[in-house]
Design an enzyme around this catalytic site. Structure first.
Site, PDB file in Angstrom:
ATOM      1  CG  ASP A   1      -4.229  -1.404  11.303  1.00 43.71           C
ATOM      2  OD1 ASP A   1      -4.464  -1.618  12.505  1.00 43.71           O
ATOM      3  OD2 ASP A   1      -3.382  -2.037  10.651  1.00 43.71           O
TER       4      ASP A   1
ATOM      5  CG  ASP B   1      -1.936  -1.137   1.181  1.00 43.72           C
ATOM      6  OD1 ASP B   1      -2.425  -1.454   0.090  1.00 43.72           O
ATOM      7  OD2 ASP B   1      -2.213  -1.707   2.252  1.00 43.72           O
TER       8      ASP B   1
END
Length: 414
Positions: free
Chosen positions: A132, A22
């Site tokens: 998260d 990511d």
């Protein structure tokens, strides 16, 4: 990829950077979508070891102006992990919170650096489906409440990890993964998580024996046929020594990780309830953590009275939810920690355990503050307990049952 509508006032962005899939592509994406803004990468070292190798060079090579690597492992263990173990907090009875309590300390440092650097925004690579994003953003709100937050997964048109890999390949961004080994992983000194691919179907058995799947240990099937004994010493609920050798927090956890990993300890395969509402399947490796949670619980059985222990059980459930939900920097967490700290004043002593093929077996516990009195508990003759006293106790303890039964009889006989 379709571009987002850029905000012209965002000229400098601090990125929570791991070097994984990511965040590897986000640096380029930010520059494309926010007027070639300056991107400062920040990585929190919480014991992910080899994952940090070459990280600064990679960040700069892919467009970051600088890269901070903040060494937080000692603070992570002493100020976040050990207090959670003391609380006996395990999420849904299985998950030892490895990712959960690593996020607040990382996000706090990112917020501090963003303020120091005069950044206009903080960016993270968390997906819109995960926990998260909440953990990072709640911590940022606690330390930089007015900071703009950019979450690409909530606004870009990439829909899968395969599409992310295609984007990386198109922009010549180097990756350490491929489509065949593309598990979503999070690693730190406490644990390693595995999600995605075949694990998305709970019907599929984790491939523990497959080479390269487990990284912190072995399958119980592959563990030695001979048990390993280990003795852990605690001072006020904090582990301080192994087999008589005093150790700092990091060395102690690393030592237990090695012992636990070699014996197939600490594997957890569970479908958990995410904060955002869905169920998610994950496989976790927490070898040293599993040993510490077990040893601490054993020591508390002889050093904490019944009613305090019961209250700690209730609080442990709530404490785990708080950590899992990213609410570390809240008055409630601080208040619960104060209660837990008070209960730990007598949690000092030694716990001996036997590790064998994934099992943690009790092998003895001692404490100078023990509440266990062998003379009272013995089945042999004693001079301190009058067994005849129990008759009156039972009569009073059972009085509500007796009264209800007698009144029911009267009502039924009418």
């Amino acid at each position: 990829m379709n571009k987002v509508e850029p905000k012209k006032d965002i000229k400098k962005v601090v990125l929570a950077y791991s070097g994984g899939l990511d965040t590897s592509i986000i640096i380029q994406w930010l520059k494309e979508n926010y007027n070639n803004c300056e991107v400062i990468a920040v990585s929190g070292d919480v014991g992910q070891e080899s994952e940090l190798e070459g990280l600064e060079e990679k960040a700069k090579a892919t467009g970051a102006s600088k890269c901070y690597i903040e060494h937080l492992t000692e603070e992570f263990i002493t100020d976040y992990v050990f207090p959670t173990v003391q609380a006996g907090a395990i999420y849904e009875n299985r998950y030892m919170l490895g990712t959960s309590f690593a996020r607040p300390i990382i996000a706090k440092r990112i917020a501090e650096i963003a303020i120091k650097e005069g950044a206009d925004a903080i960016c993270h690579g968390c997906t819109g489906k995960g926990n998260d994003q909440v953990r990072f953003e709640l911590a940022i709100k606690a330390f930089a409440p007015d900071m703009e937050i950019i979450a690409p997964w909530r606004i870009w048109d990439l829909k899968s990890r395969d599409e992310e890999i295609e984007y990386a390949e198109a922009h010549n961004i180097p990756l350490k993964i491929n489509r065949e080994t593309n598990y979503s992983k999070d690693k730190n000194i406490w644990h390693l998580s595995h999600e995605g691919l075949d694990l998305e179907d709970p019907a599929n058995e984790p491939q523990y024996e497959k080479e390269g799947f487990l990284e912190m240990g072995v399958s119980p099937i592959q563990a030695p046929d001979k048990p390993t004994y280990v003795t852990i010493h605690f001072e006020k609920g904090v582990p301080t020594a192994i087999d008589g050798k005093e150790m700092g927090a990091v060395e102690l956890v690393e030592t237990l990780n090695k012992l636990g990993g070699e014996n197939g300890i600490g594997l957890a395969d569970l479908v958990e309830n995410r904060l955002v509402g869905m169920k998610s399947r994950g496989v976790y490796e927490t070898p040293g953590g599993a040993i510490l949670y077990h040893a601490h619980e054993v020591l508390e059985t002889i050093t904490i009275d019944k009613e305090t222990a019961r209250m700690k059980q209730y609080i442990g459930i709530k404490f785990a939810d708080i950590v899992y939900n990213g609410q570390w920097y809240t008055p409630l967490r601080e208040a619960l920690s104060a209660f837990v700290t008070e209960t730990q004043k007598t949690v000092t002593g030694d716990v001996k355990l036997k590790l064998y093929k994934g099992n943690i077996i009790n092998a003895g516990v001692t404490s100078p503050y023990t509440l266990y009195d062998e003379e009272v508990a013995t089945f042999d003759a004693d001079e301190v307990y009058n067994q005849a006293d129990s008759a009156g106790f039972i009569n009073l303890f059972g009085l509500p049952i007796k009264v209800k039964a007698k009144l029911d009889q009267k009502r039924n006989n009418k």
